[in-house]
Design an enzyme around this catalytic site. Sequence first.
Site, PDB file in Angstrom:
ATOM      1  N   HIS A   1       6.080  26.454  -0.751  1.00 39.29           N
ATOM      2  CA  HIS A   1       6.144  25.690  -0.782  1.00 39.29           C
ATOM      3  C   HIS A   1       5.920  24.388  -0.034  1.00 39.29           C
ATOM      4  CE1 HIS A   1       8.454  22.162  -3.154  1.00 39.29           C
ATOM      5  NE2 HIS A   1       7.395  22.746  -3.722  1.00 39.29           N
TER       6      HIS A   1
ATOM      7  N   CYS B   1       2.261  -5.726  -0.681  1.00 39.28           N
ATOM      8  CA  CYS B   1       2.794  -5.675   0.465  1.00 39.28           C
ATOM      9  C   CYS B   1       3.543  -4.852   1.029  1.00 39.28           C
ATOM     10  CB  CYS B   1       3.043  -6.692   1.484  1.00 39.28           C
ATOM     11  SG  CYS B   1       4.118  -8.449   0.676  1.00 39.28           S
TER      12      CYS B   1
HETATM   13  C1  PEP Z   1       8.924  -5.303  -0.046  1.00 34.61           C
HETATM   14  O1  PEP Z   1      10.091  -5.508  -0.914  1.00 34.61           O
HETATM   15  O2  PEP Z   1       8.163  -4.643  -0.939  1.00 34.61           O
HETATM   16  C2  PEP Z   1       9.016  -5.998   0.569  1.00 34.61           C
HETATM   17  C3  PEP Z   1       7.645  -5.313   1.577  1.00 34.61           C
HETATM   18  O3  PEP Z   1       9.764  -6.203   1.940  1.00 34.61           O
HETATM   19  P1  PEP Z   1      10.611  -4.997   2.245  1.00 34.61           P
HETATM   20  O4  PEP Z   1      10.478  -3.971   2.488  1.00 34.61           O
HETATM   21  O5  PEP Z   1      10.807  -5.964   3.848  1.00 34.61           O
HETATM   22  O6  PEP Z   1      11.761  -5.735   1.662  1.00 34.61           O
END
Ligand code: PEP
EC number: 2.7.9.1
Length: 864
Positions: free
Chosen positions: A442, A818
């Site tokens: 696995h 992001c």
């Molecule tokens: C998020 O909150 O998606 C982000 C990119 O910021 P962090 O992960 O630093 O809180």
Amino acid sequence: MRGARKRISCPEKDIAALQKKPVPPRPVSTDFVEIAPAAAVAVAQHGWRAKCLQRLVRLDLPVPRTVALPAGTVRALAAGQAVDAAGILARTGALVSVRPSPVNPEWGGPGSVLNVGMNAARHAEIRKTHGAAAADALYLRFVHSYATHVARLDPDAFALDPEPGALGHALTLYQEETDEPFPQDPARQLAEVLRSMARAWEGTSARLLRQAKGAPPDAALGLLVQEMAFGIGPGLSGSGTIQFVDGVTGSPRITGRFRGQAQGRAASVETLYLTRDPRGASLEEAAPQIFAELVAHGAACRARLREEMQIEFVVESGKLRVIDALKVTRSARAGVRIAVSLAQDGVISREDAILRVEPRALSELLHYQVDPRAPRERIGRGIAASPGAATGRIVFTAAAAQAAAARDEPCILVRRETGPEDIRGMHAAHGVLTERGGITSHAAVIARGLGLPCIVGASGIVLDQRERTLRAEDGRLLREGDTITIDGSNGEVLLGAAEMLAPALDDGFRTLLRWADNVRDIGVRANADTPDDARTARLFEAEGIGLCRTEHMFFDEDRLTVMREMIFADTSRDRRIALERLLPMQRADFLALFDIMAGQPVCIRLFDPPLHEFLPHDREGMRELAEALDRPLSEVTRRVEALSEFNPMLGMRGVRLGITMPEIYDMQARAIFEATVEAGRRGAPVVPEIMIPLVSASREVELVKTRIDAVAGAVRTEQKAQFAYRLGVMVETPRAALRAGEIAQHAAFLSFGTNDLTQMAYGLSRDDAGRFMGSYVMQQVYAEDPFHVLDVEGVGELLLIGAGRGREGRPDVTLSVCGEHGGNPESIAFCRAAGFDYVSCSPFRVPVARLAAAHFALLDRPTS
Ligand code: PEP
Ligand code: MG
């Protein structure tokens, strides 16, 4: 009558009636097709092997006569229906092999059975033409297969070595074990072999195995009956495989073996190399004509089947027969190279080449390797199950791995063995090490799928899961939290953080990704906090930095002290003085990023975490801090306590700090602008992007924007320089998504922080969800871990609302994601469909994101 058995009455006349009733004849299926160029052979019914053989027949390759049984017939066979075996043998000849033909070659299937039709009469004939040894070997092989697959006798009892007397012994043993002589009728033999293979496919373990490889529960199997081509006999006889590319690198190279006087993949004493070789005789020299034919067949397959094929062939007394061909088994690296070279040679289009490479497979090419020149302190060894090397702290549970990931701390998940409940932990870990298991266990299978360095079967180490310790081969004791390196390319477990070499990306990789870039319609940036990250982002050709988390810059020892001084400052003035000491360091950080990114956009997020994270948590740490700050311990303790929060993730962090302690953002803005001026002077102008985190109200943006504009104005005047910058907002609270229209009026871009947005949309702690996520996913409360794969229904709706309202508020607003989801192919598909401008993900996921984005663009093209 208590305890007495009730007698079931069965009157005499009923028995007579039963006896007289004729047994209905079993229906006999004649649903099969001989493979010919124009025959109706379909993958869905007859399987991939049948279709592939038909293609070989169409290419005029010397394929022995073959009959394909469709899935319907095979299912009926498993259910007890008969098949017209004699009718099949009338088409193929009386001596045949039977091979499985599932819809997808990955799904396996029962083993092939050769020499069906061997009986005493045929044995006698072959004895005359091919000699006693050949006749015995052919018959013995079949008796072995039949005894074990059909009669289900112990395979070890039936020798495969054709020693004198072995055949007689096998036949006698068969009769003793089954109370009947070995069947002599080829049609009956074939019918039984077909039935046993059909039933084997329906067995539970076969079903589970193929489902693990993605087969649907009702996966179909076709069966092939093929005229037997002997690899045994007078003159040059034998069997072999040949392929024309290297399965590891994908570069042109003939590899394979020819086994003289052997069938299938059986061992042979007369093994020849295929091409001329100083180590011994070769087929190229022994039979140049046959070798040339094979090369021509390989070229025909490549050109017409548009694929690199491995050909399985038999030479029967100097005559070549091609009995099978399958796609060359290849590493991810070879897969890329093969696709690219087929496209470069005009065999397939560039679009096809892009689509042939599974985006996630690229991650296998991207991993670090332990530098072979560096010293290594080995503490264990196992099976190299998934390539690449990783360093991290030891964790012993999936939950601990998830917790480490939430803290951004690389970890190596160490388990006795893994199971499905560990999958979330494996996602979170940088590498996996198991004490038990083999190359297909696995852990190995899943880690390869994830492109995660992995070692299995490291039996020299001893785990104590309860004590959370690992005893190394040499007896040293390691504990949870200790750092190790695993080298998944050679199976070594090393103590500490080994020196690494960056991934070597070859031309094929770069070419494929450039082609992908030409067709994708969503941008891909990298999340990069350090110059090293930025260099990796460049290496993987990210289109800029989409998120630079600046707080990571304050954890270096020298900066941490200044940072703490700033936190302990009593007045705004004192805070400013401390920040002035941080300013040159920040300026240098940003300048380094600008230099590396050479004019590409760099999006810098202003300080985000709660200040409390920068303070010591134990008494010893506080004592040291008191000393460093020259303040009484009691005061330090009081300040630390005062700064602690019940819910720090929802407390004084992000823009809330920016509003209440504006000096921090002022300093960061100044550092960014001064670095911008300097970059411009160095001839690499940049338009920095500044992003405000954790916004929930537009007034927050207004206030911060006013101050940052003022800092920009001041720097322009002081430096007598002009520069532009873009101010944007991180949308990571549900309210920011709902109020995006208003917020966008003050923001040139909106970047969705889907980590926090998921946390807040679900009310689910990023740091604690690991404790129950496995159970939630197992019980299908959540289809997937929403921190890993974007929850398109809930969080996705917030994204759509935010994007829509943001665009209404400001039509030219730039939209991006992001959060971690930016590197996940399914999430990229969502962002692309929603018209986002780019995704930003960790540098190592950039190539996967580029290729995945290209896939979605291609798959979305209108078909003409
Ligand atoms: C998020 O909150 O998606 C982000 C990119 O910021 P962090 O992960 O630093 O809180
Ligand atoms: Mg966040």
